[in-house]
Design an enzyme around this catalytic site. Structure first.
Site, short mmCIF file in Angstrom:
data_model
loop_
_atom_site.label_atom_id
_atom_site.label_comp_id
_atom_site.label_asym_id
_atom_site.label_seq_id
_atom_site.Cartn_x
_atom_site.Cartn_y
_atom_site.Cartn_z
N ASP A 151 0.59 -1.41 0.09
CA ASP A 151 -0.15 -0.09 0.17
C ASP A 151 0.63 0.74 -0.23
OD1 ASP A 151 -2.32 -0.43 -0.14
OD2 ASP A 151 -2.92 -1.22 1.95
N MET A 285 -20.90 5.19 8.65
CA MET A 285 -21.39 6.29 7.55
C MET A 285 -22.89 6.60 6.77
SD MET A 285 -20.94 9.50 7.15
CE MET A 285 -19.68 9.89 6.81
N GLY A 331 -17.09 7.14 0.22
CA GLY A 331 -16.86 7.68 -1.30
C GLY A 331 -17.77 7.64 -2.74
N GLU A 383 -8.36 -2.68 -5.90
CA GLU A 383 -6.79 -2.99 -5.19
C GLU A 383 -6.82 -4.49 -5.21
OE1 GLU A 383 -9.56 -2.02 -1.68
OE2 GLU A 383 -6.80 -0.48 -0.96
P1 ADP Z 1 -12.51 -0.87 4.03
O1 ADP Z 1 -12.54 -1.73 2.29
O2 ADP Z 1 -11.86 -0.01 4.29
O3 ADP Z 1 -13.54 -1.79 5.06
P2 ADP Z 1 -15.27 0.50 2.82
O4 ADP Z 1 -13.77 1.05 1.64
O5 ADP Z 1 -15.73 -1.15 2.29
O6 ADP Z 1 -13.74 0.05 3.63
O7 ADP Z 1 -16.14 1.26 3.48
C1 ADP Z 1 -16.30 0.59 4.28
C2 ADP Z 1 -17.68 1.98 4.83
O8 ADP Z 1 -18.05 2.55 3.48
C3 ADP Z 1 -18.47 1.40 5.92
O9 ADP Z 1 -17.84 2.16 7.57
C4 ADP Z 1 -19.67 2.07 5.59
O10 ADP Z 1 -19.42 3.87 6.23
C5 ADP Z 1 -19.02 3.14 4.58
N1 ADP Z 1 -20.45 3.12 3.02
C6 ADP Z 1 -20.83 1.65 3.03
N2 ADP Z 1 -22.24 1.49 1.89
C7 ADP Z 1 -22.27 2.72 2.20
C8 ADP Z 1 -23.31 3.72 1.74
N3 ADP Z 1 -24.15 3.73 1.12
N4 ADP Z 1 -23.78 5.00 1.90
C9 ADP Z 1 -22.28 6.09 3.23
N5 ADP Z 1 -21.68 4.81 3.45
C10 ADP Z 1 -21.16 3.88 3.04
#
Ligand code: ADP
Length: 398
Positions: A151, A285, A331, A383
């Site tokens: 990373d 979120m 995002g 990724e």
């Molecule tokens: P990681 O791979 O770092 O665990 P992700 O890229 O999967 O994380 O992102 C996870 C986060 O995305 C969750 O904690 C949540 O807050 C946010 N998330 C996922 N879906 C939604 C959505 N529909 N609306 C808002 N936030 C979301």
């Protein structure tokens, strides 16, 4: 002679989960066949695997915690049973920190593992687990080719000033540098830009990776020139449970004057802060966006404020802003966070097309108005694809 098709396995080993993706290689291109994860290793582990169309291939739950080594064995056993007709050529691992030694993916051997071990204390939540998985496979399957994909590697192109802390230089030589993280994601997004928006591919673009960990990266001509994370994945943006940028006096004060232990402060700034700490009830979120609690609103306000503030820092560092890309969980899936972030950056020439922002799609899309000075995109990240690509680049030559 076997006519089995070449295949790759990508492993993303965390402290409480092991995620995997299985790729077939056709015409030198990795193509996802299936993937899944074992989550909740420390509680009630849950195994789930599915194909790219979302069809569930297997599912299982256990009532007692599982060792990481057992989780890896269960995944390998599933692959042996599921991937008939394929020959596993290599395993690619996501590794958080490769330091100055590894500015790109590397074939794993004992020396590599020793070097990576030395970086474990900087990322205690991930790196020790990743090294353990590689060591385990090396012991169990010594002839299996393993590749470590970092990373931190994508950020090794940053100029010296974006790498340096204002400490005596001897500390830089000790490894106290702004390493930067989420590089596999930024590498993927950078690779998508030439086809999607050549102006952004060549220009000054800020990519916002907003998942449970969050950072941004200032690209110039597709290469990392600035990133909000530093020595560890704690700095910069507010995250699900991490503080983001924090005055270094705060931990010193809590330990020195408030009698908190080092372990308690580490837990506070890594696991109990961010969206969870400010809201007081969730790091997700989605929960905050649907809540009427004032603390949930405050957590979102601070998240957007720190994101806009860090974008200003990135603009200063890369000297401009032609485009913004939103990616990762928040995002890609939160129109509300995107809208509020773009509103906070209107002064910089960002004009969002509200209808495009709200339209649901899983494909890359431009969400700025045609005359916005700064183009805004949503691009789903991948990724694992970068891990598969880099693993294959090394595996095919061996
Ligand atoms: P990681 O791979 O770092 O665990 P992700 O890229 O999967 O994380 O992102 C996870 C986060 O995305 C969750 O904690 C949540 O807050 C946010 N998330 C996922 N879906 C939604 C959505 N529909 N609306 C808002 N936030 C979301």
């Amino acid at each position: 002679m076997s006519d089995a098709k070449p295949a790759l396995l990508c492993l993303n080993t965390g402290s409480s989960s092991v995620k995997f993706s299985f790729y077939a290689v056709q015409n030198d291109q990795p193509q996802l066949v299936f993937g899944g994860q074992i989550e909740g290793l420390l509680g009630r582990p849950n195994f789930k695997a599915g194909d790219p169309q979302g069809v569930v291939l297997a599912q299982r739950q256990w009532d007692v915690p599982m060792r990481r080594s057992d989780a890896v064995e269960i995944i390998l056993a599933f692959i042996r049973q599921q991937a008939l007709g394929y020959h596993l050529q290599a395993v690619g691992h996501r590794v958080v920190l490769g330091g100055v030694e590894y500015p790109q993916a590397v074939v794993v051997d004992d020396h590599v593992l020793q070097v990576l071990d030395r970086y474990s204390p900087i990322v205690p939540s991930h790196q020790p687990a990743e090294v353990e998985a590689m060591r385990l496979l090396r012991t169990q399957y010594p002839s299996l080719l393993q590749v470590a994909c970092f990373d931190s590697a994508f950020h090794r192109t940053k100029p010296e000033l974006a790498d340096l802390y204002a400490l005596p230089l001897s500390y830089r030589d000790m490894g106290i540098r702004r390493w930067g993280f989420h590089g596999l994601s930024y590498d993927y997004i950078s690779g998508q830009l030439p086809a999607l928006d050549p102006r952004l591919a060549k220009g000054h673009t800020v990519v916002m990776h907003l998942g449970s960990g969050a950072s941004l990266c200032g690209l110039i001509n597709g290469k990392s020139a600035y990133t909000s994370m530093g020595f560890s994945p704690l700095d910069g943006l507010m995250m699900g449970t991490r503080t983001g940028s924090l005055d270094p006096m705060i931990p010193l004060y809590l330990i020195g004057q408030q009698q908190m232990s080092v372990e308690a402060v580490e837990k506070l700034i890594i696991k109990e802060s961010g969206l969870l700490g400010v809201s007081g009830f969730s790091n997700d979120m989605r929960d905050l966006a649907s809540s009427d609690e004032p603390s949930a609103k405050l957590a979102i306000d601070l998240f957007v404020y720190m994101l806009a503030r860090e974008t200003g820092a990135a603009m200063g560092a890369i000297q401009g802003l032609d485009g913004i890309v939103f990616t990762a969980g928040i995002g890609e899936h939160s129109p509300m966070v995107r809208e509020r972030t773009c509103a906070a950056l209107a002064w910089a020439g960002v004009e969002m097309d509200l209808a495009s922002n709200k339209a649901h799609s899983d494909s890359p899309r431009c969400i700025s108005t045609p005359h916005s000075r700064v183009s805004v995109w949503v691009i789903p990240t991948n990724e694992e694809m970068v891990i598969a690509r880099d693993t294959w680049m090394l595996a095919r030559t061996i």
